[in-house]
Design a protein around this motif. Sequence first.
Motif, mmCIF file in Angstrom:
data_model
loop_
_atom_site.group_PDB
_atom_site.id
_atom_site.type_symbol
_atom_site.label_atom_id
_atom_site.label_comp_id
_atom_site.label_asym_id
_atom_site.label_seq_id
_atom_site.Cartn_x
_atom_site.Cartn_y
_atom_site.Cartn_z
ATOM 1 N N ASN A 5 20.544 41.509 53.748
ATOM 2 C CA ASN A 5 19.752 41.841 54.936
ATOM 3 C C ASN A 5 20.574 42.619 55.966
ATOM 4 N N ARG A 6 21.807 42.998 55.614
ATOM 5 C CA ARG A 6 22.661 43.826 56.476
ATOM 6 C C ARG A 6 23.086 45.105 55.745
ATOM 7 N N LEU A 7 22.285 45.508 54.743
ATOM 8 C CA LEU A 7 22.570 46.700 53.955
ATOM 9 C C LEU A 7 21.494 47.753 54.199
ATOM 10 N N VAL A 8 21.941 48.988 54.436
ATOM 11 C CA VAL A 8 21.030 50.126 54.558
ATOM 12 C C VAL A 8 21.403 51.116 53.456
ATOM 13 N N ILE A 9 20.436 51.415 52.591
ATOM 14 C CA ILE A 9 20.646 52.383 51.513
ATOM 15 C C ILE A 9 19.932 53.669 51.914
ATOM 16 N N TRP A 48 26.554 46.713 59.940
ATOM 17 C CA TRP A 48 25.747 47.053 58.769
ATOM 18 C C TRP A 48 26.609 47.715 57.708
ATOM 19 N N THR A 49 26.268 47.487 56.445
ATOM 20 C CA THR A 49 26.884 48.193 55.325
ATOM 21 C C THR A 49 25.938 49.333 54.968
ATOM 22 N N VAL A 50 26.497 50.525 54.750
ATOM 23 C CA VAL A 50 25.682 51.702 54.432
ATOM 24 C C VAL A 50 26.112 52.257 53.080
ATOM 25 N N ALA A 51 25.126 52.494 52.206
ATOM 26 C CA ALA A 51 25.374 53.092 50.890
ATOM 27 C C ALA A 51 24.407 54.261 50.695
ATOM 28 N N VAL A 52 24.722 55.120 49.742
ATOM 29 C CA VAL A 52 23.902 56.305 49.469
ATOM 30 C C VAL A 52 23.444 56.263 48.008
ATOM 31 N N ALA A 53 22.142 56.520 47.792
ATOM 32 C CA ALA A 53 21.560 56.614 46.449
ATOM 33 C C ALA A 53 20.866 57.966 46.352
ATOM 34 N N ALA A 88 29.931 52.738 52.145
ATOM 35 C CA ALA A 88 30.500 51.734 51.247
ATOM 36 C C ALA A 88 30.452 52.170 49.788
ATOM 37 N N HIS A 89 29.415 52.926 49.409
ATOM 38 C CA HIS A 89 29.306 53.346 48.008
ATOM 39 C C HIS A 89 28.340 54.519 47.889
ATOM 40 N N PHE A 90 28.678 55.450 47.002
ATOM 41 C CA PHE A 90 27.776 56.537 46.622
ATOM 42 C C PHE A 90 27.327 56.289 45.192
ATOM 43 N N GLY A 125 15.592 42.307 51.116
ATOM 44 C CA GLY A 125 15.704 42.444 52.561
ATOM 45 C C GLY A 125 16.559 43.617 53.026
ATOM 46 N N SER A 126 17.183 44.342 52.076
ATOM 47 C CA SER A 126 17.916 45.558 52.447
ATOM 48 C C SER A 126 16.908 46.617 52.887
ATOM 49 N N TRP A 127 17.398 47.658 53.526
ATOM 50 C CA TRP A 127 16.543 48.782 53.930
ATOM 51 C C TRP A 127 16.783 49.951 52.995
ATOM 52 N N MET A 128 15.706 50.606 52.552
ATOM 53 C CA MET A 128 15.808 51.820 51.737
ATOM 54 C C MET A 128 15.193 52.951 52.543
ATOM 55 N N VAL A 129 16.015 53.928 52.938
ATOM 56 C CA VAL A 129 15.571 55.023 53.795
ATOM 57 C C VAL A 129 15.529 56.316 52.992
ATOM 58 N N GLY A 130 14.357 56.949 52.961
ATOM 59 C CA GLY A 130 14.229 58.205 52.229
ATOM 60 C C GLY A 130 13.246 59.154 52.881
#
Length: 191
Positions: A5-9, A48-53, A88-90, A125-130
Amino acid sequence: MPRANRLVILDRDGVINRDSDNYVKSLDEFLPYPSAINAIARLCRAGWTVAVATNQSGIARGYYDEDTLATMHEYLSALVTQAGGKIAHFAHCPHGPNDGCDCRKPLPGLLEQIRTALGMTDLQGSWMVGDSLRDLQAGEPMGCRPVLVRTGKGERTLAKQPELMSVDSGIRIFDDLAGFADWLLDQQRAH
């Protein structure tokens, strides 16, 4: 280990940087939105932890190679670090639409890679932003909360699927990544 719940992808093209119908094929064509870099840094500083997909079918199509993509991501990481944040990760899908992989969004494979890389049990509960429906669809089976931004292909996505604007869709819509970060940090402060 980050909490889900503290991750934003984030999707990349159209969310973090300018998108192109002709693909972002080189570092010269990779144009990050300054407000997005700042938004990522603000999220990180707030815990927040931020990752990229990101789907990168330009690799399968021969428009650029893995090294070029790595150079773009190193540059992006450096910009975010300078602003006081960290990606944090790609996770990227190098495949074309007909390659039969399990990672190309709307499939959840890239999110599964992020979950594994970050040592998380789930992404509930993570967020997926696109900026496209397929970004949000990738997050759905993983329990991610969907956010659509109007940058990139976002306006086009809303024009094609006006039902996404309905309150019932459960999708939060923002003008850009900075708008989402403002809202999320306000929510955090309120709790």
